[in-house]
Design a protein around this motif. Structure first.
Motif, PDB file in Angstrom:
ATOM      1  N   VAL A 173       0.825  -0.769   0.076  1.00 32.80           N
ATOM      2  CA  VAL A 173       0.131   0.145   0.191  1.00 32.80           C
ATOM      3  C   VAL A 173       0.476   0.760  -0.253  1.00 32.80           C
ATOM      4  O   VAL A 173       1.318   1.480   1.225  1.00 32.80           O
ATOM      5  N   ALA A 174       1.430   2.257  -0.441  1.00 28.59           N
ATOM      6  CA  ALA A 174       2.413   2.524  -1.215  1.00 28.59           C
ATOM      7  C   ALA A 174       2.108   4.184  -1.268  1.00 28.59           C
ATOM      8  O   ALA A 174       3.177   4.777  -0.468  1.00 28.59           O
ATOM      9  N   ILE A 175       0.827   4.263  -0.616  1.00 29.65           N
ATOM     10  CA  ILE A 175       0.386   5.752  -0.836  1.00 29.65           C
ATOM     11  C   ILE A 175       0.704   6.317   0.930  1.00 29.65           C
ATOM     12  O   ILE A 175      -0.219   7.009   1.634  1.00 29.65           O
ATOM     13  N   GLU A 176       0.767   5.197   2.026  1.00 29.39           N
ATOM     14  CA  GLU A 176       0.198   5.197   3.612  1.00 29.39           C
ATOM     15  C   GLU A 176       1.007   6.111   4.374  1.00 29.39           C
ATOM     16  O   GLU A 176       2.390   6.145   3.216  1.00 29.39           O
ATOM     17  N   ALA A 177       0.905   6.324   5.441  1.00 25.71           N
ATOM     18  CA  ALA A 177       2.279   7.618   5.615  1.00 25.71           C
ATOM     19  C   ALA A 177       3.291   7.044   5.901  1.00 25.71           C
ATOM     20  O   ALA A 177       4.491   7.932   5.412  1.00 25.71           O
ATOM     21  N   SER A 178       3.915   5.714   6.705  1.00 21.24           N
ATOM     22  CA  SER A 178       5.290   5.916   6.808  1.00 21.24           C
ATOM     23  C   SER A 178       6.090   5.370   5.508  1.00 21.24           C
ATOM     24  O   SER A 178       7.307   5.865   5.080  1.00 21.24           O
ATOM     25  N   SER A 179       5.065   4.712   4.066  1.00 22.77           N
ATOM     26  CA  SER A 179       5.630   4.898   3.065  1.00 22.77           C
ATOM     27  C   SER A 179       5.962   6.302   2.241  1.00 22.77           C
ATOM     28  O   SER A 179       7.444   6.563   1.538  1.00 22.77           O
ATOM     29  N   VAL A 180       5.640   7.253   2.228  1.00 17.95           N
ATOM     30  CA  VAL A 180       5.073   8.526   2.374  1.00 17.95           C
ATOM     31  C   VAL A 180       6.748   9.216   3.046  1.00 17.95           C
ATOM     32  O   VAL A 180       7.547  10.090   2.443  1.00 17.95           O
ATOM     33  N   MET A 181       7.239   8.919   3.870  1.00 12.45           N
ATOM     34  CA  MET A 181       7.458   9.099   4.557  1.00 12.45           C
ATOM     35  C   MET A 181       9.114   8.675   4.208  1.00 12.45           C
ATOM     36  O   MET A 181       9.791   9.993   4.168  1.00 12.45           O
ATOM     37  N   LYS A 182       9.341   8.015   4.697  1.00 11.30           N
ATOM     38  CA  LYS A 182      10.169   7.513   3.389  1.00 11.30           C
ATOM     39  C   LYS A 182      11.264   7.783   2.144  1.00 11.30           C
ATOM     40  O   LYS A 182      12.121   7.873   2.199  1.00 11.30           O
ATOM     41  N   GLN A 183       9.503   7.491   1.464  1.00 20.17           N
ATOM     42  CA  GLN A 183      10.344   8.284   0.277  1.00 20.17           C
ATOM     43  C   GLN A 183      11.070   9.703   0.201  1.00 20.17           C
ATOM     44  O   GLN A 183      11.821  10.412  -0.617  1.00 20.17           O
ATOM     45  N   MET A 184       9.930  10.594   1.380  1.00 20.04           N
ATOM     46  CA  MET A 184      10.161  12.378   1.563  1.00 20.04           C
ATOM     47  C   MET A 184      11.933  12.766   1.991  1.00 20.04           C
ATOM     48  O   MET A 184      13.019  12.492   1.893  1.00 20.04           O
ATOM     49  N   LEU A 185      11.602  11.289   2.841  1.00 19.57           N
ATOM     50  CA  LEU A 185      13.288  11.293   3.875  1.00 19.57           C
ATOM     51  C   LEU A 185      14.258  10.818   2.583  1.00 19.57           C
ATOM     52  O   LEU A 185      15.315  11.588   2.556  1.00 19.57           O
ATOM     53  N   GLU A 186      13.995  10.183   1.708  1.00 22.32           N
ATOM     54  CA  GLU A 186      15.432   9.381   0.850  1.00 22.32           C
ATOM     55  C   GLU A 186      15.595  10.634  -0.370  1.00 22.32           C
ATOM     56  O   GLU A 186      16.915  10.930  -1.011  1.00 22.32           O
ATOM     57  N   PHE A 187      14.475  11.774  -0.359  1.00 19.82           N
ATOM     58  CA  PHE A 187      14.909  12.195  -1.332  1.00 19.82           C
ATOM     59  C   PHE A 187      14.504  13.994  -0.805  1.00 19.82           C
ATOM     60  O   PHE A 187      15.827  14.882  -1.524  1.00 19.82           O
ATOM     61  N   GLU A 188      14.367  14.506   0.349  1.00 18.69           N
ATOM     62  CA  GLU A 188      14.447  15.654   0.738  1.00 18.69           C
ATOM     63  C   GLU A 188      16.059  16.128   2.055  1.00 18.69           C
ATOM     64  O   GLU A 188      14.946  15.278   2.972  1.00 18.69           O
TER      65      GLU A 188
END
Lengths: 225, 288
Positions: A173-188
């Motif tokens: 489930v790709a767009i839930e909080a922990s996945s979105v946070m992980k994605q943001m942490l990796e890019f920013e």
């Protein structure tokens, strides 16, 4: 600061939380239904039902949620071709809801059972003494008290469920909080701490009112003994 | 017997009815089992080779045991650290100093409200980016630190409620013989609270062990990770996950039983027959 604020336009953070709330909502309904059935089985005088209920709780409660959710995707879906929806994303969402419901049903069962256990035996004896048979005694005397006793444990299960909905990340489930946070942490990478703080505070804002509400409700409904 | 509240002792008629329902129940359960096994067999999942590879020495010495050792290492370290963290912040929660009490309350409430997975993902990236630990070690330390913060907060809450539930006379007696409130807390109240909370503490170990599997998500090479690696090579994911789950269940079940035994021992030992509930993971907004 500007950089931080731009995160909110680049990533849809409320939508991520909304997915977790939806996961929680459907899983809570599933867990409540399944947990109530299991609790009834466990407290029934029928041995085989009670054994099934006990077995279910002991097995599921001691299994990591990660394995249960991973099992849904890797074993049921990949290996056995089991689906819950023809839509690709919806299927993973439904599998995650199913896993969360199966896992938390064990805790709901224990919460309800502990509520029933708060009712003193004298209540049931008194109900029988004034001539109530099984169903009237259960409906009028025992279950209302049992429900009040299980408000706090059920509230705690709900809190755990809200937090555990993040584990749906393993169910793709790709767009839930922990996945979105992980994605943001990796890019920013220069905003690691503010990003974490945003998501953490989001959960604090969701979880703490639930705790306050259940405590208030249990005090309001408390049975004077 | 939990059944005693709702159900009266059955008479001869009810006994016959219960027996009948019981037989139907057993048949239903057997039917369910048969349906599952046949269903799996139809999908070719009951092939003996798929199961047998899970019990070869290659599976255990190269995959399952190294994974289990990493899981136990992380869980063991997290247990020790969360007890230390819990004692420190538990004392903070009970402190006479308002500022310290507030600080501890905020820390404890914060870490109990934040999902452990968020902590793990955050620390994994923080540790690897800042280079505090070796890059390949960062998932391990992320898991240990996150489990310490969350479970330590639960333990702090246990310490607080353990001390609060002691009879008031304990503290009064301590002060009467000339101890400061701090000494009385450290020397008299906390040791007693620790004994009373032991069952709940062991119950928390189960939570730690289960949550260590979250490390899988950040690539910590624990039991689940190795099981999956092994299964991808052998095409028996279902079987491998079931074996991994069984290992967790056996260890956790043993821990839960230990908590029950300790709780029973203590309730015969404690003066008022009261100990913390072994299911206290349900009382604190804990579990997971």
């Amino acid at each position: 600061m500007e950089k931080y604020l731009s995160l909110f336009t680049e990533y849809n953070i409320p939508a991520a939380f909304w997915v977790n709330i939806q996961l929680t909502f459907w899983a809570a309904i599933g867990a409540l239904v399944l947990g109530t059935v299991l609790a009834m089985m466990r407290i029934s005088p029928v041995r085989s039902f009670a054994a099934f209920g006990t077995g279910y709780v002991n097995i599921i409660r001691n299994t990591p949620l990660t394995i249960i959710l991973l099992f849904g995707v890797l074993a049921l879906y990949n290996q056995l071709g089991f689906t819950l929806s023809s839509d690709f994303d919806q299927n993973f969402f439904n599998l995650a809801v199913m896993g969360l419901a199966i896992y938390h049903a064990a805790f709901v069962c224990e919460a309800i059972r502990s509520g029933v256990n708060t009712v003193p035996v004298g209540q049931a004896e008194a109900a029988r003494a004034i001539g109530l048979s099984f169903f009237p005694a259960a409906r009028e005397v025992i279950l209302p008290q049992a429900f009040r006793g299980s408000v706090v444990p059920l509230g705690n299960v709900l809190i755990a469920l809200i937090k555990n909905s993040t584990v749906a990340a393993v169910s793709s489930v790709a767009i839930e909080a922990s996945s979105v946070m992980k994605q943001m942490l990796e890019f920013e990478s220069n905003l690691i701490i503010p990003i974490f703080a945003t998501f953490a505070i989001g959960f604090v804002i969701i979880v703490i009112p639930v705790g306050v509400l259940t405590t208030w409700l249990s005090k309001k409904l408390a049975v004077a003994r | 017997m939990s059944a005693s509240v709702l159900f009266d002792t059955p008479g001869p008629k009810a006994k016959r009815r219960i027996l009948l329902i019981n037989i139907i129940g057993v048949l239903l359960l057997l039917a369910l089992l048969v349906v599952v096994v046949i269903g799996l067999a139809n999908k070719g999942q009951m092939e003996p080779s798929l199961w047998a590879t899970m019990f070869t020495s290659n599976a255990w010495t190269n995959f399952l045991l190294p994974g289990l050792i990493n899981t136990l290492k992380a869980a063991g370290l997290a247990i020790v650290l969360s007890i230390v963290f819990g004692l420190a912040f538990g004392m903070g929660l009970l402190s006479e100093l308002k500022a310290l009490r507030w600080f501890s309350t905020i820390i404890v409430e914060f870490f109990r409200a934040v999902p452990v997975l968020l902590l793990i993902v955050f620390f994994n990236i923080l540790l690897s980016r800042t280079g505090i630990v070796n890059g390949t070690d960062s998932p391990f330390w992320a898991v240990v630190i996150s489990l310490m913060l969350y479970n330590g907060s639960v333990v702090a809450e246990l310490v607080r409620s353990g001390v609060r539930n002691l009879p008031k006379g304990q503290r009064e007696a301590g002060i009467a013989i000339g101890l400061t409130t701090n000494q009385s807390l450290r020397l008299i109240e906390i040791p007693q609270a620790l004994v009373a909370m032991l069952p709940a503490l062991i119950g928390q170990f189960v939570v730690i062990l289960k949550d260590s599997a979250l490390g899988y998500i950040v690539g910590f090479t624990e039991l689940l990770f190795y099981s999956r690696t092994f299964a991808s090579a052998n095409g028996n994911m279902l079987q491998a996950l079931l074996v991994a789950a069984a290992i967790f269940i056996i260890i956790n079940f043993a821990l839960s039983k230990l908590a029950e035994i300790v709780s029973r021992r203590l309730s015969s030992r404690m003066p008022d027959g009261k100990t913390a509930d072994p299911d206290a993971e349900l009382e604190a907004p804990a579990l997971a």
